[in-house]
Design a protein around this motif. Sequence first.
Motif: not given
Lengths: 203, 203
Positions: A33, A36, A53-57, A59, A62, A84, B47, B92, B96, B101-103, B106-107
């Motif tokens: 969770x 954010x 959303x975060x890398x490798x996150x 939800x 999903x 999803x 989101x 981003x 979502x 969410x491949x880093x 995003x990272x």
Amino acid sequence: MSSDSRRNALLDTWTETSSHVFNSVVAANRVAFAAFGVQPSNGDGGLETVERIEADEDLPEWHVELTAADRGRLGVGNKVEFTKTISDDDVAAFAAASGDTNPLHLDDEFASRTRFRGRIAHGTLVGGLISAALARLPGLTIYLSQDLEFHNPVRVGDRLTAVCEIVEDLGDDQFRLTTRVVNDGDVIIDGEAVVLVDELPDA
Amino acid sequence: MSSDSRRNALLDTWTETSSHVFNSVVAANRVAFAAFGVQPSNGDGGLETVERIEADEDLPEWHVELTAADRGRLGVGNKVEFTKTISDDDVAAFAAASGDTNPLHLDDEFASRTRFRGRIAHGTLVGGLISAALARLPGLTIYLSQDLEFHNPVRVGDRLTAVCEIVEDLGDDQFRLTTRVVNDGDVIIDGEAVVLVDELPDA
């Protein structure tokens, strides 16, 4: 597209090699969770997300299924699935991010007068679920090509699954996969992808 | 994919016909600063976007070029181009919306250790600019298929143009187009699409 052009195009440009691990495999069943980050509007007319959303996150809604845990043993028959629900926010976000403001996707009243008799999601957004599935292969997935054939429309609220299966090992860490998006048994998208699966970089 | 399967798949499912006009052609050069609706977060971990794009809207930084003003005269040689900059928010938002969410996307720190030596945009997001261009053909554009070959990576801040040209009139209001995304001369994506262009529904 020839298989040759697929296999050379990206690799000529990107010459460095790398090594290491993509956490989504591990994260597949994690209910994360997210802390954010809240982004204020920048006031210049751009569109911003409230929560990022975060890398490798993953939800909570999903779902990931993966038959291969080890990049070194990826081969024909390995499958990855990603599920999803397509929300109204997803459609609005994709419209802004891509620039596709076709009213068929955004305007209920307009869309009700088309052959679809209501709004449908962007095909390319739905194709994004294939990218999400491929990203969860063990290793660092790099897209080389994707063919998409759109068979059925998607409504806001539809819960979709992208199903990808390796059908050919092309050598040099490249794989050809069948890529399909289904909605409760109906085929939404059918197609094929070629990916390169690098090692994850060292931490 | 055979041309036959392309041409039958969607149309068997969607049988109603329609009639009328997609305003993006008119809107192409309109600098529309949107009455964005503000959406509060729904608190369920989903989101949300702060500001929502409107149907047929064009943000000030977007640019459209179109050689055909009349759906009835669409044919081989007609071109449509759509230009936008890929922002961090776009990446981003697509992560979502799609679940990818491949880093690598995003990272920054993770991506710096890959062969790309930094973050890159999702290929499917970049492919969305093709959808945005096709949506601006005169009439109501419906996607039947899209092939994408990814040639070069895209960085946040890159300004890209999708260039689509009709290369075959398939009959029954269907057209095959070459679809290319370029970044200052470099080819990012090369491919082909098949679309159906319906009349816009009556107001």
